[in-house]
Write a protein that holds these residues in place. Structure first.
Motif, PDB file in Angstrom:
ATOM      1  N   GLU A 111      -1.669   8.092  -9.819  1.00  0.00           N
ATOM      2  CA  GLU A 111      -2.556   7.196  -9.078  1.00  0.00           C
ATOM      3  C   GLU A 111      -3.373   6.326 -10.032  1.00  0.00           C
ATOM      4  O   GLU A 111      -3.508   5.115  -9.836  1.00  0.00           O
ATOM      5  N   THR A 112      -3.904   6.927 -11.072  1.00  0.00           N
ATOM      6  CA  THR A 112      -4.724   6.197 -12.038  1.00  0.00           C
ATOM      7  C   THR A 112      -3.916   5.127 -12.759  1.00  0.00           C
ATOM      8  O   THR A 112      -4.334   3.972 -12.852  1.00  0.00           O
ATOM      9  N   ILE A 136      -1.746  -0.711  -5.203  1.00  0.00           N
ATOM     10  CA  ILE A 136      -2.681  -0.192  -4.207  1.00  0.00           C
ATOM     11  C   ILE A 136      -2.125   1.157  -3.763  1.00  0.00           C
ATOM     12  O   ILE A 136      -1.223   1.230  -2.927  1.00  0.00           O
ATOM     13  N   SER A 175      -2.799   2.337 -10.294  1.00  0.00           N
ATOM     14  CA  SER A 175      -3.962   1.523  -9.921  1.00  0.00           C
ATOM     15  C   SER A 175      -4.377   0.604 -11.063  1.00  0.00           C
ATOM     16  O   SER A 175      -4.703  -0.569 -10.839  1.00  0.00           O
ATOM     17  N   ASN A 176      -4.353   1.120 -12.272  1.00  0.00           N
ATOM     18  CA  ASN A 176      -4.722   0.312 -13.434  1.00  0.00           C
ATOM     19  C   ASN A 176      -3.739  -0.829 -13.677  1.00  0.00           C
ATOM     20  O   ASN A 176      -4.057  -1.776 -14.394  1.00  0.00           O
ATOM     21  N   ARG A 224      -2.839   5.613  -3.175  1.00  0.00           N
ATOM     22  CA  ARG A 224      -3.761   6.720  -2.955  1.00  0.00           C
ATOM     23  C   ARG A 224      -2.945   8.002  -2.938  1.00  0.00           C
ATOM     24  O   ARG A 224      -1.888   8.073  -2.337  1.00  0.00           O
ATOM     25  N   ARG A 249       0.867  -1.192   0.000  1.00  0.00           N
ATOM     26  CA  ARG A 249       0.000   0.000   0.000  1.00  0.00           C
ATOM     27  C   ARG A 249       0.896   1.231   0.000  1.00  0.00           C
ATOM     28  O   ARG A 249       1.813   1.327   0.823  1.00  0.00           O
TER      29      ARG A 249
END
Length: 121
Positions: free
Chosen positions: A94-95, A103, A98-99, A105, A79
């Protein structure tokens, strides 16, 4: 131009990287590899990045490449919460990360990010 600096602190539950100064693309690549090595060495699977004092960049390609590398190095095992400057509202890192299964943020509130980081995956 100020030197890019990284201060790493090992907390009981996570690793913290406090960044400041001007950066190159290679600085970010080096940071991610250092973080991956530190995760391997310590076994800590949570990372908090404080990038508030980093010189802002609008490089779309840099954010994209860092997102791809984040996904490649960490996948769904670690994370990562990243605190950014209030004037930085681009969520591309982030996008992309994440894709690619990471994990992650991104946010402007350190307390909220630390709460998220402490949650179970």
């Amino acid at each position: 131009m100020s030197e890019f600096t990284i201060v790493c602190q090992e907390h009981p539950q996570y690793l913290q990287y406090t960044l400041s100064g001007d950066h190159t693309d290679q600085d970010w690549v080096d940071l991610l590899h250092r973080m991956a090595a530190d995760v391997e060495r310590t076994g800590k699977m949570r990372i908090y990045i404080d990038a508030v004092e980093v010189t802002w960049t609008d490089s779309v390609m840099l954010r994209y490449r860092v997102g791809v590398l984040t996904g490649k190095l960490f996948g769904g095992t670690t994370r990562i919460a990243a605190l950014t400057r209030a004037d930085d509202s681009d969520p591309l890192w982030e996008t992309v990360a994440s894709n690619r299964g990471a994990i992650v943020r991104l946010g402007h509130d350190g307390d909220d990010l630390l709460k998220w980081l402490a949650q179970d995956a």
